[in-house]
Write a protein that holds these residues in place. Structure first.
Motif, PDB file in Angstrom:
ATOM      1  N   GLY A 170      28.008  32.946   9.468  1.00  0.00           N
ATOM      2  CA  GLY A 170      27.532  32.363  10.717  1.00  0.00           C
ATOM      3  C   GLY A 170      28.261  32.848  11.957  1.00  0.00           C
ATOM      4  N   LYS A 171      29.347  33.579  11.785  1.00  0.00           N
ATOM      5  CA  LYS A 171      30.116  34.047  12.932  1.00  0.00           C
ATOM      6  C   LYS A 171      29.632  35.424  13.377  1.00  0.00           C
ATOM      7  CE  LYS A 171      34.281  31.293  12.406  1.00  0.00           C
ATOM      8  NZ  LYS A 171      33.580  30.168  11.945  1.00  0.00           N
ATOM      9  N   TYR A 172      30.017  35.810  14.600  1.00  0.00           N
ATOM     10  CA  TYR A 172      29.624  37.075  15.208  1.00  0.00           C
ATOM     11  C   TYR A 172      30.854  37.934  15.474  1.00  0.00           C
ATOM     12  CZ  TYR A 172      25.151  34.791  16.181  1.00  0.00           C
ATOM     13  OH  TYR A 172      23.955  34.147  16.061  1.00  0.00           O
ATOM     14  N   ARG A 225      25.089  38.504  13.181  1.00  0.00           N
ATOM     15  CA  ARG A 225      25.769  37.360  12.570  1.00  0.00           C
ATOM     16  C   ARG A 225      26.206  37.715  11.149  1.00  0.00           C
ATOM     17  NH1 ARG A 225      22.291  32.377  11.244  1.00  0.00           N
ATOM     18  NH2 ARG A 225      21.180  34.211  10.706  1.00  0.00           N
ATOM     19  N   CYS A 226      27.310  37.146  10.690  1.00  0.00           N
ATOM     20  CA  CYS A 226      27.771  37.329   9.310  1.00  0.00           C
ATOM     21  C   CYS A 226      26.867  36.517   8.386  1.00  0.00           C
ATOM     22  CB  CYS A 226      29.211  36.845   9.145  1.00  0.00           C
ATOM     23  SG  CYS A 226      30.415  37.862   9.960  1.00  0.00           S
ATOM     24  N   GLU A 284      40.038  38.332  13.143  1.00  0.00           N
ATOM     25  CA  GLU A 284      39.051  38.584  14.194  1.00  0.00           C
ATOM     26  C   GLU A 284      37.974  39.476  13.601  1.00  0.00           C
ATOM     27  OE1 GLU A 284      38.425  40.540  18.625  1.00  0.00           O
ATOM     28  OE2 GLU A 284      40.434  40.509  17.762  1.00  0.00           O
ATOM     29  N   ILE A 285      36.725  39.120  13.856  1.00  0.00           N
ATOM     30  CA  ILE A 285      35.612  39.916  13.363  1.00  0.00           C
ATOM     31  C   ILE A 285      35.392  41.053  14.352  1.00  0.00           C
ATOM     32  CG2 ILE A 285      33.165  39.911  12.751  1.00  0.00           C
ATOM     33  CD1 ILE A 285      33.546  36.854  12.189  1.00  0.00           C
ATOM     34  N   ASP A 316      34.371  36.862  17.176  1.00  0.00           N
ATOM     35  CA  ASP A 316      34.788  35.513  16.776  1.00  0.00           C
ATOM     36  C   ASP A 316      36.054  35.586  15.923  1.00  0.00           C
ATOM     37  OD1 ASP A 316      32.571  34.531  18.040  1.00  0.00           O
ATOM     38  OD2 ASP A 316      31.483  33.982  16.210  1.00  0.00           O
ATOM     39  N   LEU A 330      33.562  33.243   7.183  1.00  0.00           N
ATOM     40  CA  LEU A 330      32.884  34.256   8.000  1.00  0.00           C
ATOM     41  C   LEU A 330      31.414  33.938   8.276  1.00  0.00           C
ATOM     42  CD1 LEU A 330      34.295  37.494   6.316  1.00  0.00           C
ATOM     43  CD2 LEU A 330      34.893  36.588   8.570  1.00  0.00           C
ATOM     44  N   GLU A 374      44.231  33.907  10.161  1.00  0.00           N
ATOM     45  CA  GLU A 374      43.188  34.132  11.163  1.00  0.00           C
ATOM     46  C   GLU A 374      42.781  35.597  11.159  1.00  0.00           C
ATOM     47  OE1 GLU A 374      44.861  32.677  14.834  1.00  0.00           O
ATOM     48  OE2 GLU A 374      43.890  30.732  14.527  1.00  0.00           O
ATOM     49  N   ALA A 398      37.881  33.920  12.635  1.00  0.00           N
ATOM     50  CA  ALA A 398      37.626  33.130  11.425  1.00  0.00           C
ATOM     51  C   ALA A 398      38.968  32.641  10.884  1.00  0.00           C
ATOM     52  CB  ALA A 398      36.916  33.971  10.381  1.00  0.00           C
TER      53      ALA A 398
END
Length: 158
Positions: free
Chosen positions: A132-134, A85-86, A151-152, A137, A130, A149, A139
């Motif tokens: 909480g994101k994986y 997770r970020c 993408e992570i 995902d 970012l 937008e 953002a």
């Protein structure tokens, strides 16, 4: 007072700056004030005024750094276990969904943010998007030019 997050590197940089201010800058300013005093009349002594102004800046910065260091919550990103997770301290590789360009940022404290070093502040719009994101995902970042937008691609803790 709230704890301020800092990485180990950021905390060390603040400590080094504080040490330099106390051991180099402060004695230098004191010597400059003594030199200016020796020139006589202080009412029209520009050197004295400049040295006193510099002393005020140095002492203010020392106080500020001591406060930041005492309120710091030092986080070592290598010891994080955030399951991909970020989070604060994470290094995140992103791909701009519009341009396809890839960029890598580390999320750090406000005092250690430096875009040239690819370090972004935890309070910046992109970092807030970012958190909480994986990996995988998307953002959405509210930028001055509209919503962007990203993408992570990868989240690392280094």
């Amino acid at each position: 007072m709230n704890k301020t997050p800092l990485t180990v590197t950021g905390a060390e940089q603040l400590r080094m700056e504080l040490h330099k201010l106390k051991t180099v800058e402060r004695p230098s300013v004191i010597a400059a004030i003594a030199e200016a005093r020796s020139h006589g009349d202080l009412s029209e002594n520009a050197e004295y005024d400049a040295a006193k102004e510099r002393q005020g800046f140095v002492e203010g910065r020392i106080k500020e750094l001591e406060g930041k260091i005492s309120n710091a919550q030092i986080i070592d990103p290598r010891l994080l276990d955030a399951d991909g997770r970020c989070v604060f301290g994470a290094t995140v590789q992103l791909e701009d969904m519009d341009s396809g360009q890839s960029v890598t940022y580390q999320i750090v404290g406000d005092d250690e943010a430096d875009i040239k070093e690819h370090k972004i502040s935890i309070s910046s719009p992109i970092a807030r998007a970012l958190i909480g994101k994986y990996a995988g995902d998307i953002a959405e970042v509210q930028a001055p030019g509209g919503v962007r937008e990203y993408e992570i691609i990868e989240v690392r803790y280094v």
